[in-house]
Scaffold this active site. Sequence first.
Site, PDB file in Angstrom:
ATOM      1  N   GLU A  33      92.797 -70.131   7.050  1.00 22.03           N
ATOM      2  CA  GLU A  33      93.058 -71.121   6.006  1.00 22.03           C
ATOM      3  C   GLU A  33      93.174 -72.536   6.566  1.00 22.03           C
ATOM      4  O   GLU A  33      92.723 -73.496   5.943  1.00 22.03           O
ATOM      5  CB  GLU A  33      94.322 -70.759   5.220  1.00 22.03           C
ATOM      6  CG  GLU A  33      94.138 -69.597   4.248  1.00 22.03           C
ATOM      7  CD  GLU A  33      94.090 -68.236   4.926  1.00 22.03           C
ATOM      8  OE1 GLU A  33      94.470 -68.143   6.108  1.00 22.03           O
ATOM      9  OE2 GLU A  33      93.669 -67.260   4.280  1.00 22.03           O
ATOM     10  N   HIS A  81     100.800 -61.122  -2.856  1.00 22.98           N
ATOM     11  CA  HIS A  81      99.694 -61.409  -3.773  1.00 22.98           C
ATOM     12  C   HIS A  81     100.256 -61.893  -5.098  1.00 22.98           C
ATOM     13  O   HIS A  81      99.686 -61.672  -6.144  1.00 22.98           O
ATOM     14  CB  HIS A  81      98.828 -60.165  -4.011  1.00 22.98           C
ATOM     15  CG  HIS A  81      98.187 -59.632  -2.768  1.00 22.98           C
ATOM     16  ND1 HIS A  81      98.832 -58.799  -1.899  1.00 22.98           N
ATOM     17  CD2 HIS A  81      96.949 -59.832  -2.249  1.00 22.98           C
ATOM     18  CE1 HIS A  81      98.032 -58.492  -0.891  1.00 22.98           C
ATOM     19  NE2 HIS A  81      96.878 -59.108  -1.077  1.00 22.98           N
TER      20      HIS A  81
END
Lengths: 371, 480
Positions: free
Chosen positions: A100, A170
């Site tokens: 990321e 998540h």
Amino acid sequence: MATSLRRFGRLALISRNWSGRGFSTSPSGEINSYSNIQQSEGKSINLFSAINQALHIALETDPRSYVFGEDVGFGGVFRCTTGLADRFGKHRVFNTPLCEQGIVGFAVGLAAMGNRAIAEIQFADYIYPAFDQIVNEAAKFRYRSGNQFNCGGLTIRAPYGAVGHGGHYHSQSPEAFFCHVPGIKVVIPRSPRQAKGLLLSCIRDPNPVVFFEPKWLYRLAVEEVPEDDYMLPLSESEIIQEGSDITLVGWGAQLSIMEQACIEAEKDGISCELIDLKTLIPWDKETVETSVRKTGRLLISHEAPVTGGFGAEISASIVERCFLRLEAPVARICGLDTPLSTCFRTLLYAHQEQDIGCNQVNNKLLAILLL
Amino acid sequence: MAFCLTKAKKLIYNHLKSKMGSLGIINHGNWTHPVSFSHPIPQNLKKPDTFFTNNTTLFASRRFESIIAGKHLDSLRNVFDEIEVLNFPGGKVKFTSEMKFLSESPEERIHCYRVLDDNGQPTVHSNSVQIGEEVAVKMYNDMVTLQLMDSIFYEAQRQGRISFYLTTIGEEAINIASAAALNIDDLIFPQYREAGVLLWRGFSLQEFANQCFGNRDDNGKGRQMPIHYGSKKHNYFTVASTVATQISHAVGAAYALKMDGRDACTVTYFGDGGTSTGDFHAALNFAAVMEAPVIFFCRNNGWAISTPVSDQFRSDGIVVRGQAYGVRSIRVDGNDALAIFSAIQAARRMAIGESRPVLIEALTYRAGHHSTSDDSTKYRPVHEIEWWRVARDPVSRFKKWIESNGWWSDEAEFELRSSVRKQLLHAIQVAEKVEKPAIAEIFTDVYDVPPANLCEQETLLRETIKRHPQDYPSHFQFPL
């Protein structure tokens, strides 16, 4: 509506200026005005398809736009980038290594060259390795250079929020971290139509934007969405429902729960005014303030943990401005200060389970507050 | 990937079992087909031949030539050859029955390319780029100017005239020679010890002074600490204090250059400490995968503030990391201007011509303190600093070379030094007198236009200053 139109006019003006600044981004042809999209009929599509449409348009209207991230090439794990690589080629729509900080760092450099860099972080839960790049680089790129350089073409998309079995990693709603950072904008849409118009505005905005997408609604929310190119203004909230007894402020997926709470409250004779903030920073304080001056009460609801959430900022700002008008303490109905527990999801996210009535907890609390 | 491997293993096993059972002979002519790893050999695996022999042989084909059956061999031989390789993404992998771990380091440390010896004499058989008198003299001029700027600005900080300073002492050749080998269209993503690149590109001494004094004429509007230079005009992105965050920007920008078909690359500088950050690894990997024309320039000066390289990493420096990521790399003598110039020019040609990243590790020494907030004698011996300053000084080495070419004289030296010194003192005096940026500049450039909250805060600040003027600096310093 008149206000909306006037503000939109200003936005359109800004968009014309971009091309003057060498940002080859103004879409060719006329963009629908806000009033047009209210009338124009579109196809019923879900939220991920609306995002997909926006990305198609962004790539189509600006040859200097790029879409990339983990698994983006084949269409993305949530299908938001479906068909883009086939249509626009692997040089403009591509996979990146699983990193990321690399994705955002790369995106900052790409955007600094006058491109529209649309980066996807696969889950908002995984955005933290990129935090340094967002906070120290993207947000300060313009300021530290005295406006010689900017990475305004940067848009970071990330699905956020709890759904199903997501658990700790998540499910997160990390928007508040980013609301503490001058130099970026944070935007969260509530529906397909909003998602398309806001995403196009974010992509074309001359500032770096973090755009959180409510993944609970990717398939669930279906709405008529105009097929053409339109933008919705940033930093402008919307009164979804007018009311007189209490103001409710929220954003993203939480609004669907709040809407249900409003319906329940209505049955008990409570008239709610519901506001979608849409842009969290810089946020539209005036609309919320005007509403609270009218209703005398404020309730803020978000899925993120209550402590240090953006609700706290709204609460403090409104108390500063409307202290004497408030008839009750500002209320926050927000997530618990715990990580998200997978096994308790049916309890904590009862609204997502079809066999349980909508949002009984929220509605009860709301009723108590109104007494 | 793990899945593919498992699948491959299973297929191999099944195939073996059936063939062994029925035929009793190993025939694996087709086992690789169901496992369709059809990736072409990545371009990055090309063997880098030297810059001077422009001959590019496929690394993969050379590496695997022993397993490619010759035309004259019979088909059985072919079959036995194929069982010994795994067709895997990135190319065929040979099997071996020998359990052997790769060594943690090469038997001998990677060699360091140099052109000039310590006495400024070209080494025998050195393959370097020819540099003409004009460029060489400008290079020397700028190295001396950089040294003088460092010593005078350093003193200005010691006198309390500027808040902070950071020198490039010992790394003048890296600064100037790398800049000289580039084109002005090449974009620089600096760390903070590369002011010389900007100097080479024409950033004036006055502009350096304005930044260090944070006055109204500073490009950065006085917002950053001294030495955080940036200049759009000179394609030099503004310095940030954060270490190594700029490296991945250079990759994204290089990708943009490639997509635009520009005859340019990006160059990013960083130190040995910076190579421990995640950004360094992310950037090298991204650059290799994206095939971006970027030059990674590592100034391995031995020290990250007080941390020696022995506490920083255990690899043979930085140069060896390149191959792990599929990036070409070279180690050069960071105190040899000609070696740096030659390496950068070759790297630039490869980066642009072949759309690939290149890693350069320059071995040098931070002969000054980390910054004015540091006293390096607290953690390293003075004689070590002195040895590098005297015996390996890159500026005097280069001077010996231009002198031996007859391009430089004592008179030129004297004139240069006195003239630059005068210009520097003048620049400081001017910068000191220029007023500070206006208060409005606190609020501009956070966004393209100040949003409502910033307008509100600006109004509040102005009102507070008006109400309590005694608590704020005079209007002369910070014009309202």
